[in-house]
Design a protein around this motif. Structure first.
Motif, mmCIF file in Angstrom:
data_model
loop_
_atom_site.group_PDB
_atom_site.id
_atom_site.type_symbol
_atom_site.label_atom_id
_atom_site.label_comp_id
_atom_site.label_asym_id
_atom_site.label_seq_id
_atom_site.Cartn_x
_atom_site.Cartn_y
_atom_site.Cartn_z
ATOM 1 N N GLN A 190 21.591 29.330 11.647
ATOM 2 C CA GLN A 190 21.148 29.675 13.070
ATOM 3 C C GLN A 190 20.694 31.097 13.127
ATOM 4 O OE1 GLN A 190 20.257 27.291 15.038
ATOM 5 N NE2 GLN A 190 21.307 25.768 14.036
ATOM 6 N N LYS A 191 21.081 32.043 12.046
ATOM 7 C CA LYS A 191 21.036 33.394 12.299
ATOM 8 C C LYS A 191 19.578 33.784 11.327
ATOM 9 C CE LYS A 191 25.496 35.126 13.673
ATOM 10 N NZ LYS A 191 26.560 35.984 13.303
ATOM 11 N N ILE A 192 19.224 32.999 10.404
ATOM 12 C CA ILE A 192 18.210 33.466 9.522
ATOM 13 C C ILE A 192 16.926 33.657 10.076
ATOM 14 C CG2 ILE A 192 19.423 32.551 7.354
ATOM 15 C CD1 ILE A 192 17.718 30.185 7.593
ATOM 16 N N PRO A 193 16.325 34.741 9.965
ATOM 17 C CA PRO A 193 15.144 34.961 10.651
ATOM 18 C C PRO A 193 13.945 34.256 9.927
ATOM 19 C CG PRO A 193 15.789 36.897 9.083
ATOM 20 C CD PRO A 193 16.756 35.862 9.214
ATOM 21 N N LYS A 194 13.023 33.552 10.855
ATOM 22 C CA LYS A 194 12.072 32.831 10.303
ATOM 23 C C LYS A 194 10.732 33.087 11.037
ATOM 24 C CE LYS A 194 14.463 28.552 9.138
ATOM 25 N NZ LYS A 194 14.424 27.034 9.484
ATOM 26 N N ASN A 195 9.708 33.159 10.407
ATOM 27 C CA ASN A 195 8.094 33.369 11.033
ATOM 28 C C ASN A 195 8.217 32.499 12.271
ATOM 29 O OD1 ASN A 195 5.086 32.821 11.342
ATOM 30 N ND2 ASN A 195 5.138 34.567 10.160
ATOM 31 N N ASP A 196 7.710 32.932 13.322
ATOM 32 C CA ASP A 196 7.287 32.312 14.527
ATOM 33 C C ASP A 196 6.555 30.939 14.468
ATOM 34 O OD1 ASP A 196 8.875 34.231 16.007
ATOM 35 O OD2 ASP A 196 7.042 35.133 16.651
ATOM 36 N N LEU A 197 5.807 30.934 13.360
ATOM 37 C CA LEU A 197 4.795 29.705 13.214
ATOM 38 C C LEU A 197 5.536 28.931 11.990
ATOM 39 C CD1 LEU A 197 1.461 31.760 13.472
ATOM 40 C CD2 LEU A 197 2.426 30.337 15.227
ATOM 41 N N TRP A 198 6.680 29.096 11.626
ATOM 42 C CA TRP A 198 7.091 28.261 10.533
ATOM 43 C C TRP A 198 7.395 26.988 10.850
ATOM 44 C CZ3 TRP A 198 6.652 29.651 5.668
ATOM 45 C CH2 TRP A 198 7.329 28.802 4.720
ATOM 46 N N PRO A 199 7.117 25.793 10.162
ATOM 47 C CA PRO A 199 7.246 24.498 10.457
ATOM 48 C C PRO A 199 8.836 24.155 10.427
ATOM 49 C CG PRO A 199 5.210 24.603 9.387
ATOM 50 C CD PRO A 199 6.115 26.085 9.160
ATOM 51 N N LYS A 200 9.319 23.228 10.958
ATOM 52 C CA LYS A 200 10.615 22.589 11.028
ATOM 53 C C LYS A 200 10.705 21.522 9.921
ATOM 54 C CE LYS A 200 12.139 24.046 15.633
ATOM 55 N NZ LYS A 200 12.615 23.676 17.081
ATOM 56 N N GLY A 201 11.886 21.375 9.560
ATOM 57 C CA GLY A 201 12.008 20.159 8.580
ATOM 58 C C GLY A 201 12.720 20.757 7.274
ATOM 59 N N GLU A 202 13.213 19.695 6.531
ATOM 60 C CA GLU A 202 14.178 19.986 5.375
ATOM 61 C C GLU A 202 12.826 20.404 4.364
ATOM 62 O OE1 GLU A 202 17.004 17.946 2.270
ATOM 63 O OE2 GLU A 202 16.653 16.918 4.107
ATOM 64 N N ARG A 203 11.732 20.089 4.148
ATOM 65 C CA ARG A 203 11.022 20.653 2.969
ATOM 66 C C ARG A 203 10.733 22.161 3.304
ATOM 67 N NH1 ARG A 203 4.390 19.447 2.576
ATOM 68 N NH2 ARG A 203 4.011 20.174 0.718
ATOM 69 N N TRP A 204 10.460 22.484 4.618
ATOM 70 C CA TRP A 204 10.161 23.899 4.775
ATOM 71 C C TRP A 204 11.473 24.517 4.662
ATOM 72 C CZ3 TRP A 204 5.445 25.360 5.128
ATOM 73 C CH2 TRP A 204 4.355 24.274 5.354
ATOM 74 N N ASP A 205 12.635 24.174 4.817
ATOM 75 C CA ASP A 205 14.068 24.794 4.597
ATOM 76 C C ASP A 205 13.972 25.037 2.994
ATOM 77 O OD1 ASP A 205 14.824 24.982 7.215
ATOM 78 O OD2 ASP A 205 15.898 23.069 7.130
ATOM 79 N N GLN A 206 13.471 24.116 2.302
ATOM 80 C CA GLN A 206 13.700 24.149 0.606
ATOM 81 C C GLN A 206 12.691 25.409 0.470
ATOM 82 O OE1 GLN A 206 15.215 22.449 -1.485
ATOM 83 N NE2 GLN A 206 16.138 21.073 -0.307
ATOM 84 N N PHE A 207 11.419 25.486 0.954
ATOM 85 C CA PHE A 207 10.621 26.579 0.753
ATOM 86 C C PHE A 207 11.176 27.916 1.325
ATOM 87 C CE2 PHE A 207 6.430 24.100 1.382
ATOM 88 C CZ PHE A 207 6.662 23.400 0.317
#
Length: 268
Positions: A190-207
């Protein structure tokens, strides 16, 4: 070619920064070119080298040029070690793990540039695509943040701190710190910073975790020092901590209630 020249310098400078380099002296260039290489390609390559050197310091010190079946570039970057050493094996249980910037953009940029992913297929924003291509083609080493780390070190009695860059991906960078320092890393998803436009989902977590070539810093510091750095630098985020235990990366609060499979990035 300009992007290649820029990236060849900055990725090597990122290695120096994550070791504690205070001044860049310059680079040696090993260059292999095919017989049909156009001079304009070479000229633009060196313009990219020069852009990065003018931005971050140093000069072309020397090198070698040969003929071959494929174009190849090998850079040796040389700099001066600061009094504060940054090392993978210097993390301590109880210290806070910080990251600069965000991850995953370079992977998306690579997939876009190589036509393996298209924004219209995934309804990705143009802003996100442009940011990802910039991250892939024109990475920026975190020299200014290192200077802040160095400036604040005078308040803390430490000659070494734990650090590496995320050239091999966020997960691998954290695991490398854990392995070399012989302690366990605990990350809060929950603390890791992400781009505001970054999609959700396991594939995007893998990236995000395994994409590679983001060249952000992972830093381990005592709590007081970590708090001071977070206060001074907007691009630094606390994402976890180190504790006693076997070298490992535990990811807490992951929505799928399981650990991510380790599919780490490989340069080769």
């Amino acid at each position: 070619p300009r992007d290649i020249g820029w990236k060849a310098v900055t990725t090597n400078y990122s290695d120096l920064i994550s070791s504690g380099c205070i001044e860049f002296i310059g680079i040696n260039i090993g260059l292999v070119l095919t017989p049909n290489t156009e001079w304009k390609w070479v000229e633009e390559l060196y313009e990219g080298f020069s852009e990065a050197l003018n931005k971050f310091g140093g000069s072309i010190l020397g090198g070698d040029c040969s003929r071959g079946e494929n174009k190849m570039i090998s850079i040796t970057a040389i700099g001066l070690q600061s009094e504060l050493k940054l090392r993978r094996n210097a993390c301590k249980p109880g210290e806070i793990l910080l990251t600069t910037g965000i991850h995953g953009l370079s992977k998306l940029g690579f997939l876009t540039k190589t036509n393996q992913i298209k924004k219209e297929d995934l309804n990705l924003s143009k802003k996100l695509i442009n940011s990802s291509i910039k991250a892939f083609c024109r990475p920026t080493p975190r020299y200014n943040i290192f200077k802040t780390i160095l400036e604040t070190s005078k308040f803390f009695a430490k000659e070494e701190i734990g650090c590496t860059d995320s050239s091999d991906g966020l997960y691998q960078a954290i695991f490398d710190l854990s392995k070399e320092s012989k302690c366990k890393a605990v990350i809060d998803y929950q603390k890791i910073p992400k781009n505001d436009l970054w999609p959700k989902g396991e594939r995007w977590d893998q990236f995000y975790f395994f994409g590679g070539e983001d060249y952000e810093l992972l830093i381990s510091l005592p709590r007081d020092w970590a708090n001071k750095l977070i206060h001074l630098e907007n691009d630094i985020t606390e994402i976890g901590f180190f504790t006693k235990g076997n070298p490992n990366v535990e990811i807490k609060n992951y929505p799928n209630k399981k650990y991510l499979d380790n599919n780490s990035y490989s340069h080769f």
